[in-house]
Scaffold this motif. Structure first.
Motif, PDB file in Angstrom:
ATOM      1  N   ARG A  57       0.867  -1.179   0.000  1.00 34.31           N
ATOM      2  CA  ARG A  57       0.000   0.000   0.000  1.00 34.31           C
ATOM      3  C   ARG A  57       0.902   1.227   0.000  1.00 34.31           C
ATOM      4  O   ARG A  57       1.829   1.313   0.806  1.00 34.31           O
ATOM      5  CB  ARG A  57      -0.898   0.007   1.233  1.00 34.31           C
ATOM      6  CG  ARG A  57      -1.770   1.230   1.330  1.00 34.31           C
ATOM      7  CD  ARG A  57      -2.542   1.229   2.646  1.00 34.31           C
ATOM      8  NE  ARG A  57      -3.191   2.497   2.829  1.00 34.31           N
ATOM      9  CZ  ARG A  57      -4.500   2.695   2.664  1.00 34.31           C
ATOM     10  NH1 ARG A  57      -5.281   1.691   2.344  1.00 34.31           N
ATOM     11  NH2 ARG A  57      -5.011   3.887   2.847  1.00 34.31           N
ATOM     12  N   ILE A  58       0.621   2.164  -0.893  1.00 38.24           N
ATOM     13  CA  ILE A  58       1.380   3.392  -0.988  1.00 38.24           C
ATOM     14  C   ILE A  58       0.412   4.545  -0.774  1.00 38.24           C
ATOM     15  O   ILE A  58      -0.593   4.660  -1.488  1.00 38.24           O
ATOM     16  CB  ILE A  58       2.072   3.529  -2.365  1.00 38.24           C
ATOM     17  CG1 ILE A  58       2.960   2.314  -2.647  1.00 38.24           C
ATOM     18  CG2 ILE A  58       2.875   4.802  -2.428  1.00 38.24           C
ATOM     19  CD1 ILE A  58       2.281   1.216  -3.385  1.00 38.24           C
ATOM     20  N   ASP A  59       0.686   5.355   0.234  1.00 41.90           N
ATOM     21  CA  ASP A  59      -0.150   6.526   0.491  1.00 41.90           C
ATOM     22  C   ASP A  59       0.720   7.650   1.043  1.00 41.90           C
ATOM     23  O   ASP A  59       1.954   7.539   1.020  1.00 41.90           O
ATOM     24  CB  ASP A  59      -1.320   6.179   1.429  1.00 41.90           C
ATOM     25  CG  ASP A  59      -0.885   5.656   2.788  1.00 41.90           C
ATOM     26  OD1 ASP A  59       0.264   5.933   3.207  1.00 41.90           O
ATOM     27  OD2 ASP A  59      -1.687   4.964   3.447  1.00 41.90           O
ATOM     28  N   SER A  60       0.113   8.710   1.534  1.00 41.40           N
ATOM     29  CA  SER A  60       0.886   9.865   2.001  1.00 41.40           C
ATOM     30  C   SER A  60       1.778   9.533   3.192  1.00 41.40           C
ATOM     31  O   SER A  60       2.739  10.251   3.466  1.00 41.40           O
ATOM     32  CB  SER A  60      -0.044  11.028   2.341  1.00 41.40           C
ATOM     33  OG  SER A  60      -0.935  10.646   3.379  1.00 41.40           O
ATOM     34  N   ALA A  61       1.499   8.435   3.887  1.00 41.11           N
ATOM     35  CA  ALA A  61       2.314   8.027   5.030  1.00 41.11           C
ATOM     36  C   ALA A  61       3.493   7.158   4.606  1.00 41.11           C
ATOM     37  O   ALA A  61       4.355   6.843   5.414  1.00 41.11           O
ATOM     38  CB  ALA A  61       1.449   7.287   6.048  1.00 41.11           C
ATOM     39  N   GLY A  62       3.518   6.734   3.343  1.00 40.26           N
ATOM     40  CA  GLY A  62       4.621   5.917   2.857  1.00 40.26           C
ATOM     41  C   GLY A  62       4.156   4.599   2.281  1.00 40.26           C
ATOM     42  O   GLY A  62       3.042   4.483   1.766  1.00 40.26           O
ATOM     43  N   ILE A  63       5.017   3.589   2.399  1.00 38.68           N
ATOM     44  CA  ILE A  63       4.762   2.265   1.827  1.00 38.68           C
ATOM     45  C   ILE A  63       4.669   1.256   2.960  1.00 38.68           C
ATOM     46  O   ILE A  63       5.535   1.201   3.838  1.00 38.68           O
ATOM     47  CB  ILE A  63       5.889   1.861   0.862  1.00 38.68           C
ATOM     48  CG1 ILE A  63       5.999   2.866  -0.288  1.00 38.68           C
ATOM     49  CG2 ILE A  63       5.653   0.447   0.326  1.00 38.68           C
ATOM     50  CD1 ILE A  63       7.216   2.668  -1.170  1.00 38.68           C
ATOM     51  N   THR A  64       3.594   0.456   2.929  1.00 36.31           N
ATOM     52  CA  THR A  64       3.410  -0.585   3.947  1.00 36.31           C
ATOM     53  C   THR A  64       2.936  -1.871   3.277  1.00 36.31           C
ATOM     54  O   THR A  64       2.343  -1.845   2.204  1.00 36.31           O
ATOM     55  CB  THR A  64       2.365  -0.170   4.999  1.00 36.31           C
ATOM     56  OG1 THR A  64       1.143   0.181   4.334  1.00 36.31           O
ATOM     57  CG2 THR A  64       2.842   1.002   5.830  1.00 36.31           C
ATOM     58  N   ASP A  65       3.222  -2.985   3.943  1.00 38.07           N
ATOM     59  CA  ASP A  65       2.663  -4.256   3.503  1.00 38.07           C
ATOM     60  C   ASP A  65       1.199  -4.292   3.901  1.00 38.07           C
ATOM     61  O   ASP A  65       0.813  -3.787   4.958  1.00 38.07           O
ATOM     62  CB  ASP A  65       3.391  -5.431   4.169  1.00 38.07           C
ATOM     63  CG  ASP A  65       4.818  -5.590   3.668  1.00 38.07           C
ATOM     64  OD1 ASP A  65       5.096  -5.180   2.527  1.00 38.07           O
ATOM     65  OD2 ASP A  65       5.645  -6.129   4.416  1.00 38.07           O
ATOM     66  N   THR A  66       0.377  -4.874   3.053  1.00 38.88           N
ATOM     67  CA  THR A  66      -1.046  -5.008   3.357  1.00 38.88           C
ATOM     68  C   THR A  66      -1.550  -6.268   2.686  1.00 38.88           C
ATOM     69  O   THR A  66      -0.789  -7.010   2.056  1.00 38.88           O
ATOM     70  CB  THR A  66      -1.829  -3.755   2.899  1.00 38.88           C
ATOM     71  OG1 THR A  66      -3.156  -3.799   3.426  1.00 38.88           O
ATOM     72  CG2 THR A  66      -1.879  -3.643   1.384  1.00 38.88           C
ATOM     73  N   SER A  67      -2.819  -6.546   2.813  1.00 39.62           N
ATOM     74  CA  SER A  67      -3.419  -7.689   2.128  1.00 39.62           C
ATOM     75  C   SER A  67      -4.833  -7.332   1.718  1.00 39.62           C
ATOM     76  O   SER A  67      -5.434  -6.394   2.234  1.00 39.62           O
ATOM     77  CB  SER A  67      -3.416  -8.938   3.016  1.00 39.62           C
ATOM     78  OG  SER A  67      -4.217  -8.720   4.154  1.00 39.62           O
ATOM     79  N   ASN A  68      -5.347  -8.072   0.742  1.00 35.11           N
ATOM     80  CA  ASN A  68      -6.726  -7.919   0.297  1.00 35.11           C
ATOM     81  C   ASN A  68      -7.184  -9.278  -0.215  1.00 35.11           C
ATOM     82  O   ASN A  68      -6.447 -10.258  -0.113  1.00 35.11           O
ATOM     83  CB  ASN A  68      -6.847  -6.815  -0.770  1.00 35.11           C
ATOM     84  CG  ASN A  68      -5.963  -7.078  -1.967  1.00 35.11           C
ATOM     85  OD1 ASN A  68      -5.933  -8.181  -2.514  1.00 35.11           O
ATOM     86  ND2 ASN A  68      -5.226  -6.055  -2.386  1.00 35.11           N
ATOM     87  N   ASN A  69      -8.370  -9.335  -0.742  1.00 35.95           N
ATOM     88  CA  ASN A  69      -8.929 -10.611  -1.196  1.00 35.95           C
ATOM     89  C   ASN A  69      -8.725 -10.870  -2.684  1.00 35.95           C
ATOM     90  O   ASN A  69      -9.232 -11.850  -3.218  1.00 35.95           O
ATOM     91  CB  ASN A  69     -10.424 -10.681  -0.866  1.00 35.95           C
ATOM     92  CG  ASN A  69     -10.666 -10.689   0.623  1.00 35.95           C
ATOM     93  OD1 ASN A  69      -9.818 -11.106   1.397  1.00 35.95           O
ATOM     94  ND2 ASN A  69     -11.824 -10.206   1.039  1.00 35.95           N
TER      95      ASN A  69
END
Length: 116
Positions: free
Chosen positions: A60-72
């Motif tokens: 996930r890339i947003d104004s807070a930076g890049i993080t690992d995430t998951s979805n379906n």
């Protein structure tokens, strides 16, 4: 004809249906599913815009930076169809959920980029 994105969805819970299968039964279902999926792709080759494929891990890339995430989301394909309903009907009884343990397929129109 318009383009439609078909998104294959599956949750970790949907895999529970395979937990009771023996390794032999699971491999048989995989072979059956891959053959059925290949048949679906061959049957619809004239309307395939992008054959797509499975999806991997998500960032996930947003104004807070890049993080690992998951979805379906588990995979995708892009097709051409005369209407949204016609596109959706192409996925009735699709191997993603009729043979494999996927949850569903969601179909959405690929809209043109607005111009000023």
């Amino acid at each position: 004809m318009n383009n439609y994105l078909a998104m294959y969805l599956g949750t970790p819970g949907s895999m529970k249906g395979w937990e009771h299968l023996s390794e032999e039964e699971r491999q048989q279902r995989i072979q059956e599913g891959m053959a059925a999926w290949g048949d679906w792709m061959e049957t619809h080759k004239d309307i395939l815009v992008e054959s797509g494929g499975p999806l991997g891990k998500t960032k996930r890339i947003d104004s807070a930076g890049i993080t690992d995430t998951s979805n379906n989301m588990t995979g995708y394909v892009i097709i051409k169809a005369d209407s949204h309903d016609a596109a959706a009907k192409l996925f009735e009884h699709h191997p993603h959920f009729s043979i494999f343990p996927g949850d569903c397929v969601e179909v959405m129109e690929c809209m043109p980029i607005p111009t000023p």
